[in-house]
Design an enzyme around this catalytic site. Structure first.
Site, PDB file in Angstrom:
ATOM      1  N   SER A  78       0.040  -8.063   0.135  1.00  0.00           N
ATOM      2  CA  SER A  78      -0.279  -7.262  -1.046  1.00  0.00           C
ATOM      3  C   SER A  78       0.768  -6.182  -1.240  1.00  0.00           C
ATOM      4  CB  SER A  78      -1.653  -6.594  -0.873  1.00  0.00           C
ATOM      5  OG  SER A  78      -1.919  -5.686  -1.927  1.00  0.00           O
TER       6      SER A  78
ATOM      7  N   TYR B 244      -7.507  -2.025   4.429  1.00  0.00           N
ATOM      8  CA  TYR B 244      -6.873  -3.079   3.637  1.00  0.00           C
ATOM      9  C   TYR B 244      -5.347  -2.973   3.660  1.00  0.00           C
ATOM     10  CZ  TYR B 244      -6.117  -6.356  -0.189  1.00  0.00           C
ATOM     11  OH  TYR B 244      -5.693  -7.425  -0.944  1.00  0.00           O
TER      12      TYR B 244
END
Length: 268
Positions: free
Chosen positions: A142, A156
Site C-alpha cells: 500500500s 496497517y
C-alpha cells in the site's frame, strides 16, 4: 520461458483487487487457484472464469488467520499436482480504531493474515519457481507503507511497510532465477475494503481524484512485475504523494500525515 498455461494462486480472491487479479490473469490465459474465506463467492467467480476464458479454476477456501492454513494450502496444491507460477499475495483488511480498542486476538489474526501468511506462502512456493526457472510474486502492499503511520488502523501501515522491504529483499535474492517479485502499492481503491472496516462514510469525504479502480491497479501491477520492478506505486497522484513525503523533513511529514488522517481514520 513461462509455461503455456501458467497457474496463478490468488489469495483474498473473493472480491476487490483479488477478484480483479483473477479476472485479468484468466484473460491472459492463466489457470487459477483461488483462496479466501467466502467459498460461495469463490465458486461464483470460478464459474465466471471457466465460462469466459476456459480457465481451469481450483477453489480452495481457507482462512489465512489460521497459522496452519498456508502449509495446508500448499500441501493441497501439491496433492493435486499443481505447481504455482504466479503468487498474488492479496489477502488483507484493516482493523479500525485505536490500538488498545481491539483485543489481542484481533491484532494477532491481522498480523497472521497480512505478514505471516504471505511470507510463508512465498517461502513454500519460491523453491519450485526457481527450480522451473520462472515465477512471479506480487505482494499487495500500500501507499500507506511509504508515508508516516497514523492513529487508527495502527498496524496497517507498518504491515505494508514490511511487505515492501520483504519484496525488495526477495527480488534481489531472486535475480537470475527467472523469478520477479514486486510490492504493489495502491492508494485508495474502489473495493469493499472500507465497507468491511466500517469507514465508508469517512472515505466518501475524499475527493474523486484520490481514487483508482481495481482494474487500473491490477493492470499496473502486472506490468510492473513483468518489468522486474521490486516496488511499484500505482497512479500519478499516489506517486506524487510518495515523492512529496520523501522530500519533506520527517517532523513536517509526520504532522501533515497526522492532520490528514483525522479526515479518514476512525481514531477510537
Amino acid at each position: 520461458m513461462p509455461p503455456a498455461r501458467p497457474l496463478s494462486l490468488v489469495t483474498g480472491a473473493s472480491a476487490g483487487i483479488g477478484a480483479t487479479f483473477a479476472r485479468a490473469l484468466a484473460a491472459r490465459g492463466h489457470d487459477l487457484a483461488l483462496t479466501a474465506r467466502r467459498s460461495e463467492r469463490l465458486e461464483t467467480l470460478a464459474a465466471e472464469l471457466r465460462q469466459q476464458h476456459a480457465s481451469t479454476v481450483t477453489v480452495l477456501p481457507a482462512d489465512l488467520a489460521d497459522p496452519a492454513a498456508p502449509a495446508a494450502l500448499c500441501e493441497e496444491l501439491a496433492r493435486r499436482g499443481l505447481a504455482v507460477d504466479w503468487l498474488i499475495n492479496n489477502a488483507g483488511y484493516g482493523v479500525p480504531g485505536g490500538f488498545v480498542a481491539s483485543d489481542w486476538h484481533t491484532h494477532a489474526e491481522f498480523l497472521q493474515v497480512l505478514l505471516a501468511a504471505p511470507v510463508e506462502l512465498a517461502w513454500r512456493l519460491l523453491p519450485g519457481m526457481r527450480e522451473r526457472g520462472y515465477g512471479r510474486i506480487v505482494n499487495v502492499a500500500s501507499l500507506a507503507g511509504h508515508v508516516p503511520g497514523t492513529a487508527g488502523h495502527t498496524l496497517y501501515a507498518p504491515a505494508k511497510a514490511f511487505l515492501i522491504k520483504f519484496s525488495q529483499g526477495l527480488a534481489l535474492e531472486s535475480r537470475g532465477c527467472g523469478v520477479h517479485v514486486c510490492a504493489l502499492c495502491p492508494g485508495f481503491t474502489y473495493s469493499e475494503f472500507h465497507d468491511v472496516t466500517g469507514t465508508r462514510a469517512l472515505m466518501n469525504k475524499l475527493p474523486g481524484f484520490m481514487w483508482q479502480r481495481a482494474d487500473e491497479v491490477v493492470a499496473e501491477g502486472m506490468e510492473a512485475v513483468e518489468r522486474g520492478e521490486a516496488v511499484h506505486v500505482t497512479g500519478r497522484v499516489n506517486r506524487a504523494i510518495k515523492s512529496m513525503f520523501k522530500l519533506m523533513p520527517d517532523r513536517l511529514a509526520f504532522r501533515l500525515s497526522a492532520r490528514q488522517a483525522r479526515r479518514y481514520r476512525q481514531l477510537d
